[in-house]
Design a protein around this motif. Structure first.
Motif, short mmCIF file in Angstrom:
data_model
loop_
_atom_site.label_atom_id
_atom_site.label_comp_id
_atom_site.label_asym_id
_atom_site.label_seq_id
_atom_site.Cartn_x
_atom_site.Cartn_y
_atom_site.Cartn_z
N PRO A 14 12.38 44.51 62.00
CA PRO A 14 11.30 45.32 61.40
C PRO A 14 11.57 46.81 61.49
CG PRO A 14 10.37 43.55 62.73
CD PRO A 14 11.85 43.56 63.01
N ILE A 15 12.21 47.24 62.57
CA ILE A 15 12.54 48.67 62.71
C ILE A 15 13.56 49.08 61.65
CG2 ILE A 15 13.62 50.38 64.21
CD1 ILE A 15 12.41 48.83 66.59
N LEU A 16 14.57 48.24 61.44
CA LEU A 16 15.58 48.55 60.42
C LEU A 16 15.00 48.50 59.01
CD1 LEU A 16 18.84 46.83 61.73
CD2 LEU A 16 18.40 49.27 61.48
N LEU A 17 14.10 47.56 58.77
CA LEU A 17 13.45 47.50 57.46
C LEU A 17 12.68 48.79 57.18
CD1 LEU A 17 12.10 43.83 57.54
CD2 LEU A 17 13.77 44.74 55.91
N ASP A 18 11.96 49.26 58.16
CA ASP A 18 11.21 50.50 58.02
C ASP A 18 12.15 51.70 57.88
OD1 ASP A 18 8.63 51.89 58.04
OD2 ASP A 18 9.31 52.73 59.93
N PHE A 19 13.23 51.68 58.66
CA PHE A 19 14.23 52.76 58.61
C PHE A 19 14.85 52.85 57.22
CE2 PHE A 19 18.72 54.06 59.22
CZ PHE A 19 18.52 55.34 59.73
N ASN A 20 15.27 51.72 56.67
CA ASN A 20 15.89 51.71 55.34
C ASN A 20 14.91 52.22 54.28
OD1 ASN A 20 18.26 50.67 56.40
ND2 ASN A 20 17.76 48.56 55.90
N TRP A 48 22.11 44.32 58.80
CA TRP A 48 21.77 43.53 59.99
C TRP A 48 22.03 42.04 59.80
CZ3 TRP A 48 22.32 44.93 64.48
CH2 TRP A 48 21.56 44.51 65.58
N SER A 49 23.27 41.74 59.41
CA SER A 49 23.70 40.36 59.17
C SER A 49 22.83 39.63 58.15
CB SER A 49 23.71 39.56 60.49
OG SER A 49 24.62 40.13 61.41
N GLY A 50 22.28 40.38 57.20
CA GLY A 50 21.47 39.79 56.15
C GLY A 50 20.02 39.56 56.53
N LYS A 51 19.65 39.88 57.76
CA LYS A 51 18.27 39.62 58.21
C LYS A 51 17.25 40.46 57.47
CE LYS A 51 19.62 38.30 62.91
NZ LYS A 51 19.52 38.66 64.36
N VAL A 52 17.69 41.54 56.83
CA VAL A 52 16.75 42.41 56.12
C VAL A 52 16.16 41.75 54.87
CG1 VAL A 52 17.73 44.58 56.98
CG2 VAL A 52 18.70 43.52 54.92
N VAL A 53 16.74 40.65 54.41
CA VAL A 53 16.20 39.96 53.24
C VAL A 53 15.75 38.54 53.59
CG1 VAL A 53 17.46 41.31 51.53
CG2 VAL A 53 18.54 39.27 52.50
#
Length: 213
Positions: free
Chosen positions: A181-187, A165-170
């Motif tokens: 937050p949804i992608l963080l939980d998904f990963n 997600w364009s680096g937003k996960v970190v």
């Protein structure tokens, strides 16, 4: 967000398989006529999808998020001769460009288009899929994943795109940001899910490969 320098990205692309002529034309038309052409899979990731499909040699493929059809054509390159690829997109305005390029490809008649909400369409598909590519609404990734798991077998491969997600996960999450937050939980869930084994590949905007156990 670029994870590698532009020079390295060019080098990687130059030393990977060439982009087929039909896909070059689709890329050009997408950039000329379609909103947000950045969503296009593109040359390098397209060749990754093609090689992965050829390794898996799937009979049945499911794609969630057709856009202009580039990734579907890449995935179809590894499909068995009597196979089918089902692709779903909610935007009916893109159907014409999809159909034109599908009909010009070697997979005419094997690619089945579905227009509508994937959450409604997937349960109606009476097929077990060997390869699945998730690349649609990021907020719906958890729902897509649970739905497609019901359409798999041991050894099926599920690919999930844009998981970095364009680096937003970190990065610190903006309070107004509903998707990260949804992608963080998904990963996190993919890593911990006992039904699959997972590796997150730093390809383009992040591509997770999950193998069903």
């Amino acid at each position: 967000m670029h994870f590698l320098s532009a020079d390295l990205e060019d080098y990687i692309q130059d030393h990977s398989e060439n982009e087929p002529q039909l896909l070059q034309e689709l890329t050009r038309e997408t950039h000329l006529k379609v909103v947000r052409p950045r969503m296009l899979t593109g040359h390098f990731q397209g060749r990754v999808l093609s090689v992965l499909s050829k390794i898996i040699y799937p009979k049945n493929i499911l794609e969630i998020g057709t856009y202009t059809g580039y990734s579907a054509l890449c995935l179809a390159e590894g499909m068995q001769k009597d196979g089918q690829l089902h692709t779903i997109d909610i935007n009916e305005e893109l159907q014409d460009i999809q159909e034109r390029y599908f009909s010009r490809s070697a997979y005419k008649g094997q690619i089945i288009q579905h227009i509508g909400d994937a959450k409604n369409i997937i349960p109606k598909l009476e097929t077990t899929f060997d390869l699945i590519f998730i690349d649609a609404e990021k907020k719906d990734y958890p729902d897509y994943f649970e739905l497609v798991m019901q359409k798999t077998r041991p050894g099926s491969v599920i690919l999930s795109d844009n998981v970095l997600w364009s680096g937003k996960v970190v990065e610190p999450v903006d309070k107004k940001d509903k998707v990260t937050p949804i992608l963080l939980d998904f990963n996190k869930k993919l890593k911990e899910d006992p039904r699959i084994e997972t590796v997150l590949l730093p390809i383009r905007d992040g591509l997770t490969l999950s193998r069903v156990l």
